[in-house]
Motif scaffolding. Structure first.
Motif, PDB file in Angstrom:
ATOM      1  N   VAL A  25     -99.177  33.709  92.324  1.00  0.00           N
ATOM      2  CA  VAL A  25     -98.015  32.986  91.954  1.00  0.00           C
ATOM      3  C   VAL A  25     -97.842  31.918  92.971  1.00  0.00           C
ATOM      4  CG1 VAL A  25     -96.977  34.661  90.333  1.00  0.00           C
ATOM      5  CG2 VAL A  25     -96.188  34.342  92.550  1.00  0.00           C
ATOM      6  N   ALA A  26     -97.271  30.902  92.618  1.00  0.00           N
ATOM      7  CA  ALA A  26     -96.751  29.946  93.335  1.00  0.00           C
ATOM      8  C   ALA A  26     -96.070  30.702  94.738  1.00  0.00           C
ATOM      9  CB  ALA A  26     -96.156  28.573  93.087  1.00  0.00           C
ATOM     10  N   SER A  27     -96.265  29.918  96.016  1.00  0.00           N
ATOM     11  CA  SER A  27     -95.629  30.400  97.129  1.00  0.00           C
ATOM     12  C   SER A  27     -94.007  30.603  96.939  1.00  0.00           C
ATOM     13  CB  SER A  27     -96.075  29.696  98.369  1.00  0.00           C
ATOM     14  OG  SER A  27     -95.577  28.524  98.286  1.00  0.00           O
ATOM     15  N   VAL A  71     -90.665  33.432  87.003  1.00  0.00           N
ATOM     16  CA  VAL A  71     -91.092  32.197  87.972  1.00  0.00           C
ATOM     17  C   VAL A  71     -90.361  31.085  87.469  1.00  0.00           C
ATOM     18  CG1 VAL A  71     -93.011  33.532  88.782  1.00  0.00           C
ATOM     19  CG2 VAL A  71     -93.258  31.825  86.973  1.00  0.00           C
ATOM     20  N   MET A  72     -90.542  30.098  88.664  1.00  0.00           N
ATOM     21  CA  MET A  72     -90.101  28.742  88.230  1.00  0.00           C
ATOM     22  C   MET A  72     -91.197  27.878  87.990  1.00  0.00           C
ATOM     23  SD  MET A  72     -86.675  28.682  88.921  1.00  0.00           S
ATOM     24  CE  MET A  72     -86.370  26.924  89.097  1.00  0.00           C
ATOM     25  N   THR A  73     -92.329  28.256  88.407  1.00  0.00           N
ATOM     26  CA  THR A  73     -93.507  27.468  88.026  1.00  0.00           C
ATOM     27  C   THR A  73     -94.497  28.324  87.065  1.00  0.00           C
ATOM     28  OG1 THR A  73     -94.388  27.705  90.190  1.00  0.00           O
ATOM     29  CG2 THR A  73     -93.231  25.711  89.869  1.00  0.00           C
ATOM     30  N   PRO A  74     -94.344  28.438  85.879  1.00  0.00           N
ATOM     31  CA  PRO A  74     -95.189  29.435  85.149  1.00  0.00           C
ATOM     32  C   PRO A  74     -96.655  28.811  85.068  1.00  0.00           C
ATOM     33  CG  PRO A  74     -93.696  28.407  83.868  1.00  0.00           C
ATOM     34  CD  PRO A  74     -93.364  27.985  85.275  1.00  0.00           C
ATOM     35  N   SER A  75     -96.872  27.488  85.144  1.00  0.00           N
ATOM     36  CA  SER A  75     -98.284  27.082  85.302  1.00  0.00           C
ATOM     37  C   SER A  75     -99.182  27.452  86.441  1.00  0.00           C
ATOM     38  CB  SER A  75     -98.296  25.435  85.110  1.00  0.00           C
ATOM     39  OG  SER A  75     -97.643  24.958  86.252  1.00  0.00           O
ATOM     40  N   GLY A 124     -91.223  35.882  96.064  1.00  0.00           N
ATOM     41  CA  GLY A 124     -89.859  36.611  96.120  1.00  0.00           C
ATOM     42  C   GLY A 124     -89.240  36.936  94.979  1.00  0.00           C
ATOM     43  N   ARG A 125     -89.765  35.973  93.953  1.00  0.00           N
ATOM     44  CA  ARG A 125     -89.015  36.226  92.557  1.00  0.00           C
ATOM     45  C   ARG A 125     -89.678  37.398  92.036  1.00  0.00           C
ATOM     46  NH1 ARG A 125     -85.566  32.648  90.088  1.00  0.00           N
ATOM     47  NH2 ARG A 125     -85.233  30.575  91.401  1.00  0.00           N
ATOM     48  N   VAL A 126     -91.139  37.390  92.039  1.00  0.00           N
ATOM     49  CA  VAL A 126     -91.703  38.633  91.491  1.00  0.00           C
ATOM     50  C   VAL A 126     -91.594  39.953  92.201  1.00  0.00           C
ATOM     51  CG1 VAL A 126     -94.290  39.371  90.983  1.00  0.00           C
ATOM     52  CG2 VAL A 126     -93.494  36.966  90.693  1.00  0.00           C
ATOM     53  N   ILE A 127     -91.597  39.818  93.578  1.00  0.00           N
ATOM     54  CA  ILE A 127     -91.237  40.814  94.327  1.00  0.00           C
ATOM     55  C   ILE A 127     -90.071  41.507  93.997  1.00  0.00           C
ATOM     56  CG2 ILE A 127     -91.377  41.917  96.498  1.00  0.00           C
ATOM     57  CD1 ILE A 127     -93.779  40.336  97.126  1.00  0.00           C
ATOM     58  N   GLY A 128     -89.082  40.626  94.357  1.00  0.00           N
ATOM     59  CA  GLY A 128     -87.615  41.200  94.127  1.00  0.00           C
ATOM     60  C   GLY A 128     -87.117  41.742  95.339  1.00  0.00           C
TER      61      GLY A 128
END
Length: 81
Positions: free
Chosen positions: A41-43, A18-22, A47-51
């Motif tokens: 995760v952040a909104s 992700v772009m915002t790991p915090s 999409g990055r997590v789902i792919g």
């Protein structure tokens, strides 16, 4: 493996994607058959997590579902948006 170890493994994998790991968090809940790992995760990172076509989340689930935890329940990974 313990639930906490699985949670740390998931955090390590997802934070690298992700772009915002915090903003990554995991809530662990139990029911009769499963130990549910609810991933938030952040909104903009969903999409990055789902792919594409769910390939990334399916690969993560394949890794996690193969783990045996201390009790007889199975692991379930849910991505919460």
């Amino acid at each position: 493996m313990t639930k906490e170890t699985v949670k740390q493994l998931l955090l390590t994998i997802v934070k690298a994607l992700v772009m915002t790991p915090s903003e990554v968090s995991i809530e662990v809940t139990n029911d009769d058959q499963f130990v549910n790992f609810n991933l938030k995760v952040a909104s903009q990172d969903v999409g990055r997590v789902i792919g594409k076509n769910g390939t990334v989340v399916q690969a993560i689930r394949s890794l996690i579902y193969g783990i045996r935890i201390d009790d007889d329940r199975r692991i379930k990974l849910n991505v919460i948006d």
